[in-house]
Design an enzyme around this catalytic site. Structure first.
Site, PDB file in Angstrom:
ATOM      1  N   TYR A  70       0.840  -1.213   0.000  1.00  0.00           N
ATOM      2  CA  TYR A  70       0.000   0.000   0.000  1.00  0.00           C
ATOM      3  C   TYR A  70       0.871   1.258   0.000  1.00  0.00           C
ATOM      4  O   TYR A  70       1.066   1.898   1.038  1.00  0.00           O
ATOM      5  CB  TYR A  70      -0.898   0.006   1.242  1.00  0.00           C
ATOM      6  CG  TYR A  70      -1.628  -1.302   1.486  1.00  0.00           C
ATOM      7  CD1 TYR A  70      -2.618  -1.738   0.608  1.00  0.00           C
ATOM      8  CD2 TYR A  70      -1.330  -2.095   2.592  1.00  0.00           C
ATOM      9  CE1 TYR A  70      -3.288  -2.936   0.816  1.00  0.00           C
ATOM     10  CE2 TYR A  70      -1.995  -3.291   2.815  1.00  0.00           C
ATOM     11  CZ  TYR A  70      -2.963  -3.705   1.926  1.00  0.00           C
ATOM     12  OH  TYR A  70      -3.618  -4.884   2.144  1.00  0.00           O
ATOM     13  N   SER A  74      -6.882   6.448   4.480  1.00  0.00           N
ATOM     14  CA  SER A  74      -7.578   7.284   5.446  1.00  0.00           C
ATOM     15  C   SER A  74      -7.584   6.729   6.867  1.00  0.00           C
ATOM     16  O   SER A  74      -7.055   7.353   7.788  1.00  0.00           O
ATOM     17  CB  SER A  74      -9.015   7.502   4.958  1.00  0.00           C
ATOM     18  OG  SER A  74      -9.784   8.113   5.952  1.00  0.00           O
ATOM     19  N   TRP A  75      -8.195   5.542   7.080  1.00  0.00           N
ATOM     20  CA  TRP A  75      -8.306   5.152   8.499  1.00  0.00           C
ATOM     21  C   TRP A  75      -6.967   4.700   9.036  1.00  0.00           C
ATOM     22  O   TRP A  75      -6.702   4.810  10.235  1.00  0.00           O
ATOM     23  CB  TRP A  75      -9.485   4.223   8.762  1.00  0.00           C
ATOM     24  CG  TRP A  75      -9.408   2.755   8.494  1.00  0.00           C
ATOM     25  CD1 TRP A  75      -8.720   2.126   7.518  1.00  0.00           C
ATOM     26  CD2 TRP A  75     -10.104   1.729   9.248  1.00  0.00           C
ATOM     27  NE1 TRP A  75      -8.958   0.777   7.579  1.00  0.00           N
ATOM     28  CE2 TRP A  75      -9.798   0.494   8.632  1.00  0.00           C
ATOM     29  CE3 TRP A  75     -10.952   1.735  10.352  1.00  0.00           C
ATOM     30  CZ2 TRP A  75     -10.319  -0.714   9.106  1.00  0.00           C
ATOM     31  CZ3 TRP A  75     -11.460   0.534  10.810  1.00  0.00           C
ATOM     32  CH2 TRP A  75     -11.148  -0.673  10.199  1.00  0.00           C
ATOM     33  N   ASP A  76      -6.076   4.233   8.139  1.00  0.00           N
ATOM     34  CA  ASP A  76      -4.715   3.919   8.589  1.00  0.00           C
ATOM     35  C   ASP A  76      -4.092   5.162   9.227  1.00  0.00           C
ATOM     36  O   ASP A  76      -3.444   5.075  10.283  1.00  0.00           O
ATOM     37  CB  ASP A  76      -3.837   3.471   7.412  1.00  0.00           C
ATOM     38  CG  ASP A  76      -4.342   2.192   6.759  1.00  0.00           C
ATOM     39  OD1 ASP A  76      -5.461   2.197   6.224  1.00  0.00           O
ATOM     40  OD2 ASP A  76      -3.608   1.181   6.788  1.00  0.00           O
ATOM     41  N   GLY A 106     -13.457  -0.709   5.617  1.00  0.00           N
ATOM     42  CA  GLY A 106     -12.112  -1.072   6.063  1.00  0.00           C
ATOM     43  C   GLY A 106     -11.948  -2.573   6.244  1.00  0.00           C
ATOM     44  O   GLY A 106     -10.842  -3.080   6.354  1.00  0.00           O
ATOM     45  N   ASP A 128     -12.602  -5.222   4.139  1.00  0.00           N
ATOM     46  CA  ASP A 128     -12.964  -5.423   2.734  1.00  0.00           C
ATOM     47  C   ASP A 128     -13.804  -6.667   2.429  1.00  0.00           C
ATOM     48  O   ASP A 128     -14.858  -6.575   1.827  1.00  0.00           O
ATOM     49  CB  ASP A 128     -11.696  -5.512   1.885  1.00  0.00           C
ATOM     50  CG  ASP A 128     -10.820  -4.279   2.049  1.00  0.00           C
ATOM     51  OD1 ASP A 128     -11.140  -3.412   2.870  1.00  0.00           O
ATOM     52  OD2 ASP A 128      -9.809  -4.203   1.347  1.00  0.00           O
ATOM     53  N   TYR A 152      -7.713 -12.771   5.091  1.00  0.00           N
ATOM     54  CA  TYR A 152      -7.961 -11.349   5.282  1.00  0.00           C
ATOM     55  C   TYR A 152      -8.960 -11.074   6.400  1.00  0.00           C
ATOM     56  O   TYR A 152      -8.661 -11.332   7.545  1.00  0.00           O
ATOM     57  CB  TYR A 152      -8.434 -10.812   3.923  1.00  0.00           C
ATOM     58  CG  TYR A 152      -7.876  -9.471   3.523  1.00  0.00           C
ATOM     59  CD1 TYR A 152      -6.602  -9.083   3.845  1.00  0.00           C
ATOM     60  CD2 TYR A 152      -8.665  -8.581   2.783  1.00  0.00           C
ATOM     61  CE1 TYR A 152      -6.120  -7.847   3.442  1.00  0.00           C
ATOM     62  CE2 TYR A 152      -8.186  -7.354   2.371  1.00  0.00           C
ATOM     63  CZ  TYR A 152      -6.918  -6.990   2.705  1.00  0.00           C
ATOM     64  OH  TYR A 152      -6.461  -5.769   2.305  1.00  0.00           O
ATOM     65  N   TRP A 153     -10.172 -10.578   6.076  1.00  0.00           N
ATOM     66  CA  TRP A 153     -11.128 -10.224   7.123  1.00  0.00           C
ATOM     67  C   TRP A 153     -12.134 -11.333   7.379  1.00  0.00           C
ATOM     68  O   TRP A 153     -13.195 -11.106   7.942  1.00  0.00           O
ATOM     69  CB  TRP A 153     -11.849  -8.923   6.750  1.00  0.00           C
ATOM     70  CG  TRP A 153     -10.938  -7.726   6.705  1.00  0.00           C
ATOM     71  CD1 TRP A 153     -10.324  -7.207   5.595  1.00  0.00           C
ATOM     72  CD2 TRP A 153     -10.520  -6.902   7.806  1.00  0.00           C
ATOM     73  NE1 TRP A 153      -9.553  -6.112   5.943  1.00  0.00           N
ATOM     74  CE2 TRP A 153      -9.658  -5.899   7.282  1.00  0.00           C
ATOM     75  CE3 TRP A 153     -10.781  -6.910   9.179  1.00  0.00           C
ATOM     76  CZ2 TRP A 153      -9.071  -4.921   8.084  1.00  0.00           C
ATOM     77  CZ3 TRP A 153     -10.199  -5.927   9.973  1.00  0.00           C
ATOM     78  CH2 TRP A 153      -9.350  -4.956   9.423  1.00  0.00           C
ATOM     79  N   GLU A 204       0.531  -7.346   9.002  1.00  0.00           N
ATOM     80  CA  GLU A 204      -0.771  -6.737   8.702  1.00  0.00           C
ATOM     81  C   GLU A 204      -1.893  -7.467   9.449  1.00  0.00           C
ATOM     82  O   GLU A 204      -2.774  -6.847  10.034  1.00  0.00           O
ATOM     83  CB  GLU A 204      -0.981  -6.810   7.188  1.00  0.00           C
ATOM     84  CG  GLU A 204      -2.218  -6.105   6.673  1.00  0.00           C
ATOM     85  CD  GLU A 204      -2.356  -6.271   5.156  1.00  0.00           C
ATOM     86  OE1 GLU A 204      -1.503  -6.955   4.546  1.00  0.00           O
ATOM     87  OE2 GLU A 204      -3.323  -5.720   4.598  1.00  0.00           O
TER      88      GLU A 204
HETATM   89  C1  9WN Z   1      -8.325  -1.311  -0.113  1.00  0.00           C
HETATM   90  C2  9WN Z   1      -4.533  -0.111   3.730  1.00  0.00           C
HETATM   91  C3  9WN Z   1      -5.886  -0.781   3.542  1.00  0.00           C
HETATM   92  C4  9WN Z   1      -6.709  -0.813   4.838  1.00  0.00           C
HETATM   93  C5  9WN Z   1      -7.944  -1.692   4.716  1.00  0.00           C
HETATM   94  C6  9WN Z   1      -7.513  -3.071   4.218  1.00  0.00           C
HETATM   95  C7  9WN Z   1      -6.766  -2.925   2.879  1.00  0.00           C
HETATM   96  C8  9WN Z   1      -7.174  -2.031   0.595  1.00  0.00           C
HETATM   97  C9  9WN Z   1      -6.718  -3.198  -0.254  1.00  0.00           C
HETATM   98  O1  9WN Z   1      -5.634  -2.096   3.054  1.00  0.00           O
HETATM   99  O2  9WN Z   1      -7.650  -2.417   1.907  1.00  0.00           O
HETATM  100  O3  9WN Z   1      -8.606  -0.118   0.534  1.00  0.00           O
HETATM  101  O4  9WN Z   1      -6.099  -2.941  -1.290  1.00  0.00           O
HETATM  102  O5  9WN Z   1      -6.961  -4.349   0.119  1.00  0.00           O
HETATM  103  O6  9WN Z   1      -8.592  -3.928   4.100  1.00  0.00           O
HETATM  104  O7  9WN Z   1      -8.590  -1.795   5.960  1.00  0.00           O
HETATM  105  O8  9WN Z   1      -7.102   0.485   5.168  1.00  0.00           O
HETATM  106  O9  9WN Z   1      -3.872  -0.668   4.841  1.00  0.00           O
END
Ligand code: 9WN
Length: 473
Positions: free
Chosen positions: A54, A59-61, A207, A209, A398-399, A442
């Site tokens: 990433y 945003s929430w990160d 968040g 996903d 993942y989630w 992560e």
């Molecule tokens: C899509 C960045 C983000 C977190 C999310 C997480 C993951 C992105 C992805 O990574 O999402 O936004 O590409 O999978 O699910 O919670 O903010 O860490």
């Protein structure tokens, strides 16, 4: 940690870092390791969640990262929050990704050209984003057009609490109207169901996903294979595809995003045209918690705290009326299009614990769920993202099973709010144990504790710092 806690200067792997005196040698090492991750993920203007997966600002990160930076580099915490809010749209929405123009389109998908519908920039460089907002000083950066949970008032308040100097007050003055606009956007444009509960227009907005909470609502979105052929995923080239959302889910994510893009990211008449509209209990609980952080910030900057107190109380009431399901004793996502609750028991359904005014009956019920074998607060393992007893519980994907730091950090905060310091302490110990033995991944396997996904993940490092700094409860 209170700002009065004593620190001793020590040299970490990448920069000098102050270590709280109360930490023993092993925890001091953990502290330095976590601080080093945040230093390595700092770009000079903002912190990326992960260099490999990433490479932009999320945003929430940014909210969670600020909570950790408060202890080691409050200056960077404020710059991170400013960087994000400088990209806020005129309608108040805070985009879920602010793209770094220095990163090529190839390094993250879906990048700026996906969100804008335009071609990639030269040499795969960024095109124009779905939206681009500037602060009038720095050049506008491209952004996505969707949002993420509003955890920034909470983050900003924590930074102030741990480093309450003049700079912090000035930053809160700058942020306050922007945080209010963010909340007002969610309370109005996103009140699609008309019941005072904000709807998300994409699973990414939660968040969480690929949480099973979205399965029913997403099943109504056709899997357009040509969409996946047109765009190439990048995530599963970086980490194992067994640990990421499936291709079918990903195709649906892209279709839903394209639908929102085609409507110009407008929210009017969404109910009539948009394929995914869901009320998420976690997202709305964090909206409520944001109002309560705004009470404190308003007091400090001379604004009206009562407004936020009332809004926080109203969100709590609406959430209980609309998303609490007495038969399961927890909160469930609601599909606005069908009026049905998702049957899945997911960890976002426990997050309303962060609300101080949650009625005692719901608190008791959520605590019972947390203590049940389905989520099982245990000193050896924090809470998984999904009901362990579900047939489709997946410890890797993942989630849909793994343990995440940010969610457990929020649950711990909620347990403390409701005076369950015993359970809060169990969560804290479990989280720190994971960080010590597996590192700052992560997410984590909910049985073995092995790290999954990105190995140097910013919010895991940031929240580790906060847990180490705060030994109480
Ligand atoms: C899509 C960045 C983000 C977190 C999310 C997480 C993951 C992105 C992805 O990574 O999402 O936004 O590409 O999978 O699910 O919670 O903010 O860490």
């Amino acid at each position: 940690m209170s700002h009065a806690a004593k620190h001793v200067r020590a040299t970490g792997p990448s920069e000098p870092v102050d270590v709280p005196e109360h930490l023993d040698a092993a925890d001091a090492e953990t502290w330095r390791g976590a601080a080093a991750i945040l230093a390595a993920n700092w770009t000079g203007t903002h912190t990326v969640p992960s260099r490999t997966l990433y490479p932009h600002q999320w945003s929430w990160d940014a909210g969670f990262i600020s909570i950790g930076l408060a202890h080691v580099a409050p200056d960077r915490a404020w710059r991170d929050l400013r960087s994000l809010f400088a990209a806020q749209w005129p309608d108040g929405r805070v985009p879920h990704i602010v793209f770094d123009p220095g990163v090529t389109e190839r390094d993250y998908f879906p990048g700026p050209s996906f969100w804008s519908g335009g071609p990639p920039g030269p040499d795969g460089g960024p095109g124009h984003g779905g939206g681009a907002a500037g602060n009038g000083v720095e050049p506008a950066r491209p952004t996505s057009g969707i949002v993420q949970p509003p955890v920034h008032a909470l983050g900003a308040w924590q930074v102030y609490r741990h480093a309450p100097d003049e700079r912090a007050v000035a930053e809160l003055r700058w942020l306050y109207p922007r945080l209010v606009a963010q909340q007002e956007y969610l309370a109005t444009a996103r009140d699609v169901g008309g019941a005072g509960v904000a709807a998300i227009v994409h699973p990414w907005e939660s968040g969480l996903d690929n949480s099973p909470a979205w399965d029913e609502a997403l099943a109504a979105v056709p899997v357009a294979v040509e969409v996946l052929r047109r765009y190439a995923r990048r995530d599963n080239q970086v980490v194992s595809s067994d640990h990421r959302p499936t291709d079918d889910d990903y195709a649906r994510y892209l279709s839903v995003a394209l639908s929102y893009r085609e409507g110009g990211y407008q929210d009017a008449a969404l109910a009539a045209r948009h394929p995914f509209l869901v009320e998420c209990p976690g997202f709305n609980a964090l909206r409520g918690a944001a109002e309560l952080a705004l009470v404190r910030i308003a007091e400090l900057v001379g604004a009206d705290p009562a407004l936020h107190r009332d809004r926080g109380a109203a969100i709590t009431r609406r959430l209980v009326e609309r998303l609490f399901v007495p038969e399961t004793g927890m909160f469930h996502a609601l599909d606005v299009r069908t009026g049905r609750h998702s049957p899945a028991r997911c960890v976002n359904g426990l997050l309303p614990l962060v609300l101080p005014e949650l009625p005692a009956g719901q608190v008791a019920s959520l605590v019972a769920e947390l203590e049940s074998a389905r989520f099982g607060v245990d000193p050896r393992m924090p809470v998984p993202s999904y009901d362990r007893s579900a047939v489709d519980f997946d410890p890797f994907r993942y989630w849909r099973g793994p343990v995440w730091f940010n969610i457990n950090w929020l649950l711990r905060a909620g347990l403390r709010t409701h005076r369950r310091d015993d359970l809060a302490d169990t969560l804290r110990r479990g989280l720190l144990d994971l960080a010590r033995r597996s590192g700052y991944y992560e997410y984590f396997h909910p049985d073995s504790g092995a790290g999954i996904g990105s190995p140097a993940f910013s919010w895991t490092a940031a929240l580790t710092l906060d847990l180490l700094a705060d030994p109480v409860g």
